[in-house]
Design a protein around this motif. Sequence first.
Motif, short mmCIF file in Angstrom:
data_model
loop_
_atom_site.label_atom_id
_atom_site.label_comp_id
_atom_site.label_asym_id
_atom_site.label_seq_id
_atom_site.Cartn_x
_atom_site.Cartn_y
_atom_site.Cartn_z
N ARG A 21 0.68 -1.52 -0.09
CA ARG A 21 0.36 0.29 -0.29
C ARG A 21 0.63 1.05 -0.05
NH1 ARG A 21 -5.56 1.29 1.77
NH2 ARG A 21 -5.17 2.80 2.85
N THR A 22 1.15 1.38 -0.93
CA THR A 22 2.11 2.70 -1.54
C THR A 22 2.02 3.95 -1.13
OG1 THR A 22 1.24 3.25 -3.23
CG2 THR A 22 3.49 1.93 -3.14
N HIS A 37 5.94 4.14 -7.40
CA HIS A 37 6.97 3.92 -7.55
C HIS A 37 7.86 3.33 -6.66
CE1 HIS A 37 7.90 7.74 -5.51
NE2 HIS A 37 8.97 8.06 -5.53
N THR A 38 7.42 3.09 -5.19
CA THR A 38 8.34 2.00 -3.85
C THR A 38 7.57 1.43 -3.90
OG1 THR A 38 6.38 3.23 -2.51
CG2 THR A 38 8.33 4.46 -2.72
N GLN A 261 12.50 12.33 -5.30
CA GLN A 261 11.96 11.64 -5.45
C GLN A 261 12.98 10.96 -6.54
OE1 GLN A 261 9.33 9.90 -3.57
NE2 GLN A 261 9.96 10.88 -1.69
N ALA A 262 13.63 9.95 -6.99
CA ALA A 262 14.40 9.39 -7.72
C ALA A 262 13.35 8.39 -8.43
CB ALA A 262 15.61 8.81 -7.97
N VAL A 263 12.68 8.79 -9.87
CA VAL A 263 11.23 8.46 -10.67
C VAL A 263 11.91 8.30 -12.50
CG1 VAL A 263 9.89 9.48 -9.11
CG2 VAL A 263 10.49 10.76 -11.75
N GLU A 264 11.43 7.53 -13.29
CA GLU A 264 11.98 7.25 -14.17
C GLU A 264 10.91 8.65 -15.42
OE1 GLU A 264 9.63 3.68 -16.07
OE2 GLU A 264 10.36 3.17 -14.34
N CYS A 292 4.73 6.85 -10.56
CA CYS A 292 4.21 5.19 -11.62
C CYS A 292 5.69 4.45 -10.96
CB CYS A 292 3.28 4.82 -12.90
SG CYS A 292 3.93 6.07 -14.08
N GLY A 293 6.45 4.85 -11.66
CA GLY A 293 8.13 3.83 -12.27
C GLY A 293 9.27 4.22 -11.27
N ALA A 294 10.17 3.52 -10.67
CA ALA A 294 10.75 4.49 -10.25
C ALA A 294 12.53 3.48 -11.41
CB ALA A 294 11.52 4.61 -8.93
#
Length: 302
Positions: A21-22, A37-38, A261-264, A292-294
Amino acid sequence: MTVSYDDVRAAAARLEGRIRRTPVFRGDDGVWFKLEHTQHAGSFKTRGMVNQILAAGTLPDAGIVAASGGNAGLAAAYAARESGVRAEVFVPATAPAVKVAKLGKLGAHVVQVGNEYAEAYEAAVVHAAATGARFCHAYDDPDMVAGNGTLGLELLDQIPGGFDTVLVAVGGGGLIAGVIAALGSAHRVVAVEPVSASALHAALAAGAPVDVPVSGVAADSLGARRVGRIAFDMAAGIPSVLVDDQAIIDARRRLWDDYRQAVEHGTAAAYAALTSGAYVPAPGERAVVLLCGANTNPADLA
């Protein structure tokens, strides 16, 4: 083809105890962020892939096959490992090295084919048919969509006072279709795509899914040549905006500089809609951005 709220609720019950549960947090500008993303394997796709595998029941001895720009493959590898089955993942030769390396760490056999997701997809389908493995679609599958939609149910519980709008980065459409199914018409869902990878935007303009050229900084995660039928059927009438590569790069950097926050790049596209002015909320409009993604190399953020 559509996915219902009841389908998402069923997926939530199936996924209980199997996915994270992010969390959410509120940014300095009042925008809420959902930190998907986690999630296990670094993206929302783990929800859909685990649900897709569980809903399938007994799997063949050959296990599963998936095609991916990276994130769906990682989700498939994670889900297969947790289920004790073999995973074979087809990715384009252009898939980021960080994603390919992580696929191996998760125990998947990786096959690199072609330069786009569409080419990896074609090879994966042929291989699945030849081996008897179950093909797990990266986005255009009802169980995949329903599983992804469970993050929308979490949002309904997590944000005090509610929210009006959710901005969603779109590739093949498996995430936005799930969010639409979970939230219904009570909330605005905004599709955000790169100018150079705009399969949903083009489909909505044409009145049907169409092939589009794919390129740009977010092509590894948002690089579907054609949007899924489920997403197209469910997204009729929603706002659809485009952002260019520089806006995506700037938004990604801002997420790091302001919030660590390190995300793509594909993930940053959703925030870029706000930071670039491609989508301007009305006064008092309460907006949520899905991160939504890391699965990225953070070296350029240092």
